[in-house]
Design a protein around this motif. Structure first.
Motif, PDB file in Angstrom:
ATOM      1  N   SER A 100       0.831  -1.212   0.000  1.00  3.28           N
ATOM      2  CA  SER A 100       0.000   0.000   0.000  1.00  3.28           C
ATOM      3  C   SER A 100       0.860   1.255   0.000  1.00  3.28           C
ATOM      4  N   GLY A 101       1.943   1.243   0.773  1.00  3.60           N
ATOM      5  CA  GLY A 101       2.818   2.410   0.823  1.00  3.60           C
ATOM      6  C   GLY A 101       3.509   2.685  -0.493  1.00  3.60           C
ATOM      7  N   THR A 102       3.998   1.640  -1.139  1.00  4.89           N
ATOM      8  CA  THR A 102       4.671   1.810  -2.435  1.00  4.89           C
ATOM      9  C   THR A 102       3.682   2.261  -3.499  1.00  4.89           C
ATOM     10  N   LEU A 103       2.466   1.729  -3.460  1.00  3.94           N
ATOM     11  CA  LEU A 103       1.440   2.127  -4.417  1.00  3.94           C
ATOM     12  C   LEU A 103       1.142   3.619  -4.302  1.00  3.94           C
ATOM     13  N   MET A 104       0.956   4.112  -3.086  1.00  8.46           N
ATOM     14  CA  MET A 104       0.637   5.527  -2.881  1.00  8.46           C
ATOM     15  C   MET A 104       1.823   6.428  -3.217  1.00  8.46           C
ATOM     16  N   LYS A 105       3.034   6.010  -2.871  1.00  4.78           N
ATOM     17  CA  LYS A 105       4.209   6.813  -3.209  1.00  4.78           C
ATOM     18  C   LYS A 105       4.390   6.907  -4.719  1.00  4.78           C
ATOM     19  N   THR A 106       4.076   5.824  -5.425  1.00  3.76           N
ATOM     20  CA  THR A 106       4.185   5.849  -6.888  1.00  3.76           C
ATOM     21  C   THR A 106       3.133   6.781  -7.484  1.00  3.76           C
TER      22      THR A 106
END
Length: 297
Positions: A87-93
């Motif tokens: 979830s964190g990587t998705l939002m940062k992307t």
């Protein structure tokens, strides 16, 4: 125990709840956020704007204000995978693509799709699943464009009433639509939806409209009428007032989540599905609270 930040200390010359007259200038969002991680992670803000397994972002580009929330699927922890990584990587992307201008304001599904496929092509292996909700304000057209996959979501309040709300997407009870990346040997066995399956909508907004975007930790513990009651405390459009109200909503949801005698929306939904459940639902909670304001010249 909590974390609240703002994005854009704008002066909003508007009346809370919306105005009847139109305005020809650009609009913008004044946004505050607050969240709690469940268990022993209460209020700890991880790098990447995460509360527990939840994640969020707030980004601006010259044409639009964009924000999003995602809820990592906790079941991956049973397999030694940290759900917050996905979830964190998705939002940062998503945030990076917006800041680079690699998006179209009227197509929030495109932001989600591009981000997800970047994760699929990532040279560093990444496993997990997540729901996602993206909200885009087109400054010039005064239109809000949304994409929601799963059981996170948003609502728009005007004059004390909900005028728009996202639809929850569930395959079956407590199994929301989700983006997933599984190990090769588990492909086909792990539930995975396409970003194109996200429910999308577009509509006009007015100065003073309140936009609340949150993960299911909020909506599973606070019914709509309770949320509206808290939003009545928002008396003006300055950043401090929005910040205080965001905190109040997140704190109340957090308290209700651990009340064993409370008939929460989640418990009611469970009963509707033939399960004998009572009490709140302990969960990560992320709240983004925004006001539509005039864009400062």
């Amino acid at each position: 125990m909590f974390s609240v930040l703002s994005y854009g200390r704008l002066v909003a010359r508007a009346v809370i709840g919306g105005l009847s007259q139109t305005d020809s200038g650009d609009y913008s969002l004044v946004t505050a956020r607050c969240g709690f991680g469940k268990d022993f992670r209460k209020g700890i803000l991880k790098k990447g704007m995460c509360y527990g397994d939840d994640a969020c972002f707030i980004a601006r580009h010259r044409s639009a204000d964009v924000l999003g929330v995602a809820d990592g699927v906790g079941g991956w922890r049973d397999y030694g995978v940290d759900p917050s990584q996905f979830s964190g990587t998705l939002m940062k992307t998503c945030e990076r693509l917006v800041k680079e201008g690699r998006f179209v304001p009227g197509n929030p599904v495109g932001v989600l799709t591009s981000s997800y496929y970047e994760l699929l092509q990532n040279k560093v292996p990444l496993l997990g699943s997540s729901t996602a909700c993206i909200v885009v304000l087109d400054r010039q057209s005064h239109r809000l464009h949304t994409a929601n996959l799963g059981d996170s979501g948003f609502l728009v309040v005007r004059g004390g009433e909900v005028v728009h709300r996202s639809d929850e997407q569930q395959h079956y009870f407590n199994t929301p639509f989700q983006l997933s990346i599984a190990p090769p040997e588990a492909e086909g066995a792990v539930l995975s939806d396409s970003p194109d399956a996200a429910d999308s909508s577009s509509f006009d907004v007015q100065l003073g409209d309140i936009i609340l975007t949150a993960t299911d930790g909020l909506f599973d513990n606070m019914p709509e009428h309770m949320i509206l009651q808290e939003l009545k405390k928002l008396k003006n459009t300055n950043y401090e007032s929005i910040q205080q109200t965001a905190r109040s909503i997140a704190e109340q949801a957090h308290v209700l989540a651990y009340n064993p005698n409370y008939m929460s929306p989640f418990a009611q939904f469970a009963c509707d599905n033939g399960l004998n459940v009572r009490g709140g639902k302990p969960d990560d909670i992320t709240v983004l609270l925004s006001i539509v304001a005039e864009y400062p010249n």
